[in-house]
Motif scaffolding. Structure first.
Motif, PDB file in Angstrom:
ATOM      1  N   GLU A 445     -11.110  37.195  44.893  1.00 18.65           N
ATOM      2  CA  GLU A 445     -10.184  38.177  44.337  1.00 18.65           C
ATOM      3  C   GLU A 445     -10.432  38.309  42.825  1.00 18.65           C
ATOM      4  N   LEU A 446     -10.464  39.552  42.335  1.00 18.36           N
ATOM      5  CA  LEU A 446     -10.626  39.797  40.902  1.00 18.36           C
ATOM      6  C   LEU A 446      -9.262  40.068  40.277  1.00 18.36           C
ATOM      7  N   ILE A 447      -8.950  39.303  39.223  1.00 14.33           N
ATOM      8  CA  ILE A 447      -7.662  39.404  38.545  1.00 14.33           C
ATOM      9  C   ILE A 447      -7.895  39.742  37.081  1.00 14.33           C
ATOM     10  N   ASN A 448      -7.093  40.643  36.524  1.00 12.41           N
ATOM     11  CA  ASN A 448      -7.167  40.899  35.091  1.00 12.41           C
ATOM     12  C   ASN A 448      -6.793  39.622  34.353  1.00 12.41           C
ATOM     13  N   ILE A 449      -7.646  39.238  33.404  1.00  8.21           N
ATOM     14  CA  ILE A 449      -7.468  37.959  32.715  1.00  8.21           C
ATOM     15  C   ILE A 449      -6.114  37.858  32.017  1.00  8.21           C
ATOM     16  N   ASN A 450      -5.559  38.993  31.585  1.00 10.73           N
ATOM     17  CA  ASN A 450      -4.295  38.988  30.859  1.00 10.73           C
ATOM     18  C   ASN A 450      -3.114  38.555  31.732  1.00 10.73           C
ATOM     19  N   GLU A 451      -3.277  38.587  33.069  1.00  8.43           N
ATOM     20  CA  GLU A 451      -2.208  38.156  33.977  1.00  8.43           C
ATOM     21  C   GLU A 451      -2.161  36.641  34.110  1.00  8.43           C
ATOM     22  N   LEU A 452      -3.231  35.963  33.674  1.00  9.87           N
ATOM     23  CA  LEU A 452      -3.345  34.523  33.944  1.00  9.87           C
ATOM     24  C   LEU A 452      -3.455  33.663  32.689  1.00  9.87           C
ATOM     25  N   VAL A 453      -3.712  34.262  31.537  1.00  8.90           N
ATOM     26  CA  VAL A 453      -3.943  33.448  30.347  1.00  8.90           C
ATOM     27  C   VAL A 453      -3.137  33.958  29.158  1.00  8.90           C
ATOM     28  N   ASP A 454      -3.005  33.078  28.173  1.00  6.11           N
ATOM     29  CA  ASP A 454      -2.418  33.446  26.879  1.00  6.11           C
ATOM     30  C   ASP A 454      -3.524  33.425  25.829  1.00  6.11           C
ATOM     31  N   PHE A 455      -3.581  34.466  25.034  1.00  3.72           N
ATOM     32  CA  PHE A 455      -4.473  34.504  23.881  1.00  3.72           C
ATOM     33  C   PHE A 455      -3.655  34.147  22.643  1.00  3.72           C
ATOM     34  N   LYS A 456      -4.180  33.257  21.824  1.00  2.00           N
ATOM     35  CA  LYS A 456      -3.446  32.848  20.621  1.00  2.00           C
ATOM     36  C   LYS A 456      -4.400  32.813  19.434  1.00  2.00           C
ATOM     37  N   ARG A 457      -4.055  33.560  18.402  1.00  2.00           N
ATOM     38  CA  ARG A 457      -4.892  33.621  17.213  1.00  2.00           C
ATOM     39  C   ARG A 457      -4.813  32.325  16.419  1.00  2.00           C
ATOM     40  N   GLY A 458      -5.877  32.050  15.662  1.00  2.00           N
ATOM     41  CA  GLY A 458      -5.877  30.882  14.792  1.00  2.00           C
ATOM     42  C   GLY A 458      -5.072  31.124  13.518  1.00  2.00           C
ATOM     43  N   GLU A 459      -5.088  30.154  12.643  1.00  2.00           N
ATOM     44  CA  GLU A 459      -4.370  30.241  11.374  1.00  2.00           C
ATOM     45  C   GLU A 459      -5.390  30.309  10.240  1.00  2.00           C
ATOM     46  N   PHE A 513      -8.850  22.378  14.483  1.00  2.00           N
ATOM     47  CA  PHE A 513      -8.054  23.370  13.750  1.00  2.00           C
ATOM     48  C   PHE A 513      -8.729  24.717  13.964  1.00  2.00           C
ATOM     49  N   VAL A 514      -8.029  25.665  14.626  1.00  2.00           N
ATOM     50  CA  VAL A 514      -8.583  26.982  14.930  1.00  2.00           C
ATOM     51  C   VAL A 514      -8.252  27.919  13.775  1.00  2.00           C
ATOM     52  N   SER A 515      -9.303  28.448  13.132  1.00  3.89           N
ATOM     53  CA  SER A 515      -9.114  29.327  11.978  1.00  3.89           C
ATOM     54  C   SER A 515      -9.490  30.763  12.362  1.00  3.89           C
ATOM     55  N   ASP A 516     -10.701  31.185  12.049  1.00  2.00           N
ATOM     56  CA  ASP A 516     -11.112  32.568  12.328  1.00  2.00           C
ATOM     57  C   ASP A 516     -11.617  32.679  13.771  1.00  2.00           C
ATOM     58  N   ALA A 517     -10.722  32.390  14.691  1.00  2.20           N
ATOM     59  CA  ALA A 517     -11.030  32.410  16.124  1.00  2.20           C
ATOM     60  C   ALA A 517      -9.700  32.507  16.856  1.00  2.20           C
ATOM     61  N   PHE A 518      -9.761  32.644  18.163  1.00  3.84           N
ATOM     62  CA  PHE A 518      -8.532  32.595  18.963  1.00  3.84           C
ATOM     63  C   PHE A 518      -8.785  31.737  20.191  1.00  3.84           C
ATOM     64  N   THR A 519      -7.709  31.237  20.769  1.00  3.50           N
ATOM     65  CA  THR A 519      -7.825  30.362  21.934  1.00  3.50           C
ATOM     66  C   THR A 519      -7.429  31.123  23.197  1.00  3.50           C
ATOM     67  N   VAL A 520      -8.012  30.690  24.310  1.00  8.37           N
ATOM     68  CA  VAL A 520      -7.730  31.284  25.613  1.00  8.37           C
ATOM     69  C   VAL A 520      -7.259  30.152  26.513  1.00  8.37           C
ATOM     70  N   LYS A 521      -6.000  30.215  26.987  1.00 13.27           N
ATOM     71  CA  LYS A 521      -5.449  29.101  27.767  1.00 13.27           C
ATOM     72  C   LYS A 521      -4.724  29.631  28.998  1.00 13.27           C
ATOM     73  N   SER A 522      -4.961  28.988  30.136  1.00 14.35           N
ATOM     74  CA  SER A 522      -4.302  29.385  31.375  1.00 14.35           C
ATOM     75  C   SER A 522      -2.793  29.175  31.275  1.00 14.35           C
ATOM     76  N   ASN A 523      -2.047  30.151  31.776  1.00 16.15           N
ATOM     77  CA  ASN A 523      -0.585  29.999  31.847  1.00 16.15           C
ATOM     78  C   ASN A 523      -0.105  29.958  33.294  1.00 16.15           C
ATOM     79  N   SER A 524      -1.063  29.705  34.201  1.00 19.05           N
ATOM     80  CA  SER A 524      -0.745  29.728  35.628  1.00 19.05           C
ATOM     81  C   SER A 524      -1.366  28.529  36.335  1.00 19.05           C
ATOM     82  N   LYS A 525      -0.671  28.007  37.306  1.00 19.59           N
ATOM     83  CA  LYS A 525      -1.205  26.911  38.109  1.00 19.59           C
ATOM     84  C   LYS A 525      -2.373  27.361  38.984  1.00 19.59           C
ATOM     85  N   LYS A 526      -2.543  28.655  39.095  1.00 23.31           N
ATOM     86  CA  LYS A 526      -3.625  29.191  39.912  1.00 23.31           C
ATOM     87  C   LYS A 526      -4.987  29.066  39.238  1.00 23.31           C
ATOM     88  N   LEU A 527      -4.991  28.806  37.916  1.00 22.03           N
ATOM     89  CA  LEU A 527      -6.249  28.864  37.173  1.00 22.03           C
ATOM     90  C   LEU A 527      -6.493  27.573  36.407  1.00 22.03           C
TER      91      LEU A 527
END
Length: 797
Positions: A445-459, A513-527
């Motif tokens: 099954e193909l899922i849009n990544i935005n349904e399963l993960v959180d994107f968070k910008r660095g500082e 320490f995440v600076s000029d980057a962003f993190t990608v983290k699963s927000n679902s038990k499915k992933l």
């Protein structure tokens, strides 16, 4: 084809002028004036020799004849005064045709140095109008030095890109052709040459009648707002045998004089620059805008005949800007003429500019019959994307021409999008809005990544504002940028860099320490996060393709709005991760072995110590090649030397019939090859093995050949250690000096035992170590392929 002697003369002329005129454009203008002046004199001489009279240098202008400048009785001061006066007065010479008068309009001599002018005119004297078959190519070579007119948003279009567009648009002998921002007339000359090739039986253009050639000359039209560019275009056309070229000084965007002229073919690389306050166009444009690029594209679309075709180089804004005028323009193109859009690499205009551009292909007749727009991505155009644009073998352009003209759709380069889908996406022509939807396919099954993960910008943090510590700072690159005292992410973390190597995906198991980057983290038990990392990494090239921006490239979370990923069950995800982790551990271990390996020789103080030059019979740079496709001498280049090995797949062929190779530059068995230039490649060493293979190297590599005083394999091991040690200690090859001269190589101190047996024992030890290293490299290749194959199965049907 441009011959070497003519090329040498033009280079010599530029060398003579550079001290007085550092601006390439000014050099080109002075050389142009002098060439035309000399050619007018040649034509007068020819007329006199055939019993006629001089035309151009008659009456009061007879005193300005070329013979006066070449006369040894004319002093340097007199020559400067006479030549300066002559080129200023030529515009008033009623004996000159209008073409020549236009060329000399507003001309003057910008320096008064007699010595410089004397050398300059002597070199010009070597040109002769009877060599006219060579002069067109020679002048185009001269024009290549004009580079960027950045203040007007104009950048010289590379010849191969012009020819590529012309091949796709395919102008015919009976069609009218226009370039509304013609610069130096490159598109018009290329169209003429294309028509000649189309009408050839045995000799170029031999199927064209005299009336055909006359008609072609009348059909080629060019406009340019700059009088300097008009002058260059006129000369370029004249030297390609057009005696009355139709090039006019004309403001395409502000003047209405030619508004009612329509054309079968329009080809252009129009200026991208709009002055402060914008362009002030007249009111007949269909799209309301003050942006030059919008108005030029609208003009071209409006001025094609009902069956007309066009090829236009455009900046990034035309395909993706959300401004109302840009959307309105794209709507008109899709409804009336657009059949394809070709995305060019950002480095195509190097060294003049690093702008990101695309090519719009318009065809009003074909547009009515198709329901899809062709999206094409050029990965390689036959040249690398560095400042020097060195020629390489990889070239997508021939296949892309076939995509348009022979309907051969190479799926690795193109995909099609329904016009309806483009309308749904608010008329975006940015391939990134469609490419993920087209390419991502999977049996899962193909899922849009935005349904399963959180994107968070660095500082935001910089090296100056950070506090000293041992926490890695992840910013805009593949490596740790520097270290900080605090972390803002802990545990397993996936990062995507925002700038630098924008889009680079990496993972971290320690606090960072995440600076000029962003993190990608699963927000679902499915992933599973680790599974997510492997999936993202498998699409690294696609994520790099998300880059936006001109000078500084960026990738942001919003670029993932259409990114879909396969989602197997948790059990399958865990199995995949376990398998891939085991492969990665082997790869990491092998990399550590390779990274930490360095051959060592325990130097005995009793050994003889000499300069490297004393134990060599040759230290010599390679050739400057004349490359051909087939049946030539193999030439090794910098890319061929890596990890102490020779990679023959990167070699090319030299035309030894055009340029002979001296015997000492053919490689002999046990020659040591040293990369002698280049950031990142300086000091790489390899050893050649072979006999009478007729193989050589280019001028970036030095051949070092041992003499009989030292065992060949020992010599290589010693060279490998000494040269790389010098480079690493000096910091060269990365940020410092990028040249290792023959003299410097020859003076490297080397030590060796006099006994050949002892040298052989040491060499054998190094050989066995290197064999072990090669085995580790082989393991890396094997398990990297296993990872790729496994991930490929996840995405495949």
């Amino acid at each position: 084809m441009l011959d070497n002697e003519t090329k040498r003369r033009i280079n010599s002329l530029r060398d003579i002028l550079v001290g007085k005129l550092p601006d390439p454009k000014a050099q080109v203008e002075q050389i142009t004036n002098a060439l035309i002046y000399k050619f007018m004199n040649d034509m007068d001489d020819e007329s006199v020799s055939m019993g006629g009279k001089a035309t151009y240098f008659s009456g009061k202008f007879q005193n300005y004849s070329w013979k006066k400048f070449m006369d040894t009785k004319t002093s340097g001061v007199e020559k400067v005064s006479l030549y300066s006066e002559a080129i200023e007065q030529m515009y008033n010479n009623e004996n000159l045709p209008e073409l020549f008068r236009e060329i000399f309009k507003n001309s003057f001599l910008p320096f008064k140095d007699a010595s410089t002018l004397n050398m300059f005119l002597k070199e010009i004297n070597n040109f002769n109008y009877s060599h006219s078959e060579k002069l067109g190519d020679a002048f185009e070579y001269l024009l290549s030095f004009m580079g960027s007119q950045g203040d007007a948003g104009q950048f010289r279009t590379p010849r191969h890109i012009i020819d590529f567009i012309v091949e796709i648009v395919n102008p015919q002998k009976n069609e009218t052709i226009l370039d509304p921002a013609c610069g130096t007339a490159g598109f018009l000359i290329s169209s003429y040459k294309h028509i000649l090739k189309q009408n050839t039986k045995k000799n170029l253009g031999d199927s064209l009648s005299a009336s055909d050639r006359k008609k072609i000359g009348e059909n080629l039209n060019g406009y340019d707002i700059s009088p300097d560019m008009v002058k260059m275009s006129l000369v370029n056309m004249y030297l390609h045998k057009f005696t009355n070229p139709k090039i006019n000084e004309y403001d395409t965007l502000s003047s209405q004089d030619n508004w009612n002229d329509y054309h079968d073919v329009i080809l252009a690389n129009p200026p991208f620059f709009s002055p402060k306050g914008g362009i002030m166009p007249h009111n007949r444009f269909g799209v309301r805008s003050t942006k030059a690029e919008v108005l030029f594209v609208d003009y071209i679309n409006e001025h094609l005949k009902p069956n007309g075709r066009a090829g236009i180089i455009v900046p990034e804004g035309i395909v993706s800007s959300t401004g109302q005028a840009y959307k309105q323009l794209r709507k008109k193109l899709i409804e009336n003429s657009l059949i394809g859009i070709i995305s060019l690499p950002a480095g195509v205009f190097n060294p003049y500019a690093n702008v990101k551009t695309s090519i719009l292909i318009l065809d009003k007749k074909k547009s009515k019959t198709i329901k899809k727009i062709l999206f094409v991505k050029v990965n390689n155009d036959g040249f690398d994307l560095g400042a020097n644009r060195t020629e390489i073998e990889d070239n997508d352009l021939p296949n892309i021409i076939d995509c348009f003209n022979k309907d051969k759709k190479d799926k690795s380069l193109v995909f099609e999008v329904d016009k309806g889908k483009i309308i749904f996406e608010d008329y975006s022509l940015n391939p990134k809005d469609y490419i993920e939807k087209t390419i991502n396919k999977s049996s899962f099954e193909l899922i849009n990544i935005n349904e399963l993960v959180d994107f968070k910008r660095g500082e935001t943090i910089t090296k100056k504002t950070s506090q000293e510590g041992d926490i890695p700072v992840i910013a805009g690159g593949k490596k740790v940028s520097y270290y900080h005292s605090k972390s803002n992410r802990k545990g397993f973390t996936i990062t995507v860099s925002s700038s630098g190597d924008a889009g680079y995906v990496s993972c971290h198991n320690q606090p960072i320490f995440v600076s000029d980057a962003f993190t990608v983290k699963s927000n679902s038990k499915k992933l599973n996060d680790k599974f997510l990392f492997y999936v993202l990494k498998s699409k690294q090239k696609m994520i790099f393709d998300m880059q936006t921006g001109v000078a500084q490239k960026h990738v942001y979370p919003k670029n993932f709005k259409n990114f879909t990923i396969p989602l197997p069950s948790n059990k399958i995800q865990n199995q995949i991760v376990e398998e891939l982790d085991s492969y990665q551990k082997i790869i990491d271990g092998c990399n550590q072995v390779i990274k930490n390996y360095k051959p060592l020789i325990d130097i005995n103080p009793s050994w003889e110590t000499v300069e490297l030059g004393e134990v060599t019979e040759l230290v010599k740079r390679g050739i400057t090649p004349k490359y051909i496709e087939n049946n030539g001498t193999i030439v090794l280049n910098q890319r061929c030397i890596r990890d102490h090995s020779i990679l023959y797949e990167f070699s090319r062929k030299h035309n030894h019939n055009e340029k002979k190779i001296s015997l000492d530059k053919y490689l002999q068995n046990a020659d040591v090859l040293v990369n002698s230039t280049g950031v990142g490649t300086l000091g790489r060493v390899a050893q050649f093995f072979g006999e009478n293979n007729k193989i050589t190297v280019d001028s970036h590599i030095t051949i070092v050949r041992p003499n009989k005083k030292i065992f060949e394999d020992y010599f290589f091991g010693l060279s490998m250690i000494m040269i790389e040690d010098i480079i690493s200690k000096s910091g060269e090859g990365s940020t410092g000096q990028t040249e290792l001269s023959r003299e410097r190589l020859s003076k490297i101190k080397v030590s060796f035992p006099k006994s050949f047996d002892e040298q052989k024992k040491i060499s054998e030890k190094i050989r066995l170590e290197r064999e072990f290293i090669y085995n580790n490299k082989s393991l890396i290749e094997t398990f990297t392929k296993k990872i790729e194959d496994k991930l490929g199965k996840i995405w495949s049907n």
